[in-house]
Design an enzyme around this catalytic site. Sequence first.
Site, short mmCIF file in Angstrom:
data_model
loop_
_atom_site.label_atom_id
_atom_site.label_comp_id
_atom_site.label_asym_id
_atom_site.label_seq_id
_atom_site.Cartn_x
_atom_site.Cartn_y
_atom_site.Cartn_z
N GLU A 48 0.85 -1.20 0.00
CA GLU A 48 0.00 0.00 0.00
C GLU A 48 0.88 1.24 0.00
OE1 GLU A 48 -3.57 1.94 2.79
OE2 GLU A 48 -2.36 0.30 3.57
N LYS A 137 -8.96 3.54 -2.86
CA LYS A 137 -9.47 3.06 -1.58
C LYS A 137 -10.82 3.71 -1.26
CE LYS A 137 -7.40 2.14 2.97
NZ LYS A 137 -6.21 2.45 3.81
N CYS A 171 -5.88 -2.68 2.46
CA CYS A 171 -5.85 -2.63 3.92
C CYS A 171 -7.23 -2.92 4.51
CB CYS A 171 -5.27 -1.29 4.38
SG CYS A 171 -4.53 -1.33 6.04
#
Length: 306
Positions: A48, A137, A171
């Site tokens: 990430e 995200k 994540c």
Amino acid sequence: MNPTQQALRVAVWQAAPVIMDAAATVDKTVHLIARAAASDAQLVVFPEVFIPAYPRGLSFGFVVGSRTEAGRRDWQRYYDNSILVPGPETEQIGEAAREACAYVVIGVTERDRMNRTLYCTLLYFGPDGSLLGTHRKLKPTGSERLIWGEGDGSTLTVIDTPFGRMGGLICWENYMVLARAAMYQQGVRIYLAPTADFREVWQSTMRHIAVEGRCFVIGCNQYVEKSMYPHDLHYRKDLDSQPEVMCPGGSCIVDPYGEYLDGPLFGEEGMLIADLDLGALTRTAMDFDPIGHYERPDVFRLEVTK
């Protein structure tokens, strides 16, 4: 798309970026792609926001109700080292993917072309060097919301490859049950989970997703020490209370039975590598298939707004 390839060699880089230095981190990325190619990797995965870094421990001078000029300058440094997509940095990475003849997936902080919003973004490159897709995200976690905007359903990206469909979430998006369901619904076989989470319980998440989705799961985290941060940050004092090893890693490669093929790796930079037996995807679907005989569309329906 029916896969034409029955095996896949995956390389996962648990590495540290050159923090807040996009140019140097791209150079490191290109070098690491070449090293993975020397091991015959066909898919190379990075963590990430590898470019320009996950800003763990930094406050940027934000508190509820006020900001500081010094914090704004740290944030501008982070912003200036984030990248446009597409842009010169993606061209360099794409060329490295082409030279390696490998798929490359990497997390970046993306600068929007139309405004000054930043996004935590996952980029997919093909072995011909082309930028195949992006994913922003959906929900930054906690104080991440002070840095990154929110993506939308249009970037729940899945890529067709000779080894089957590849896609992923970033994540703690992996704790969003319907986001995972949306990935399964698109037929993901190679599930990517770049992260900043190094907790032991995260390993349970990686193994659960593999079993739930009947897919290979590729978890990838950074290894970062406090000494790697620039010493001239205005708010470097934020790090005084942090341990020297700020992110110990935890990268892993998990098969659809939930068993480790490599990793988890803690406490150092390094490359994980595994040969995926893609036939296992069919064998594990014999008793559980999340988009087959266990889907029950007569009872449940998922709609994704794009």
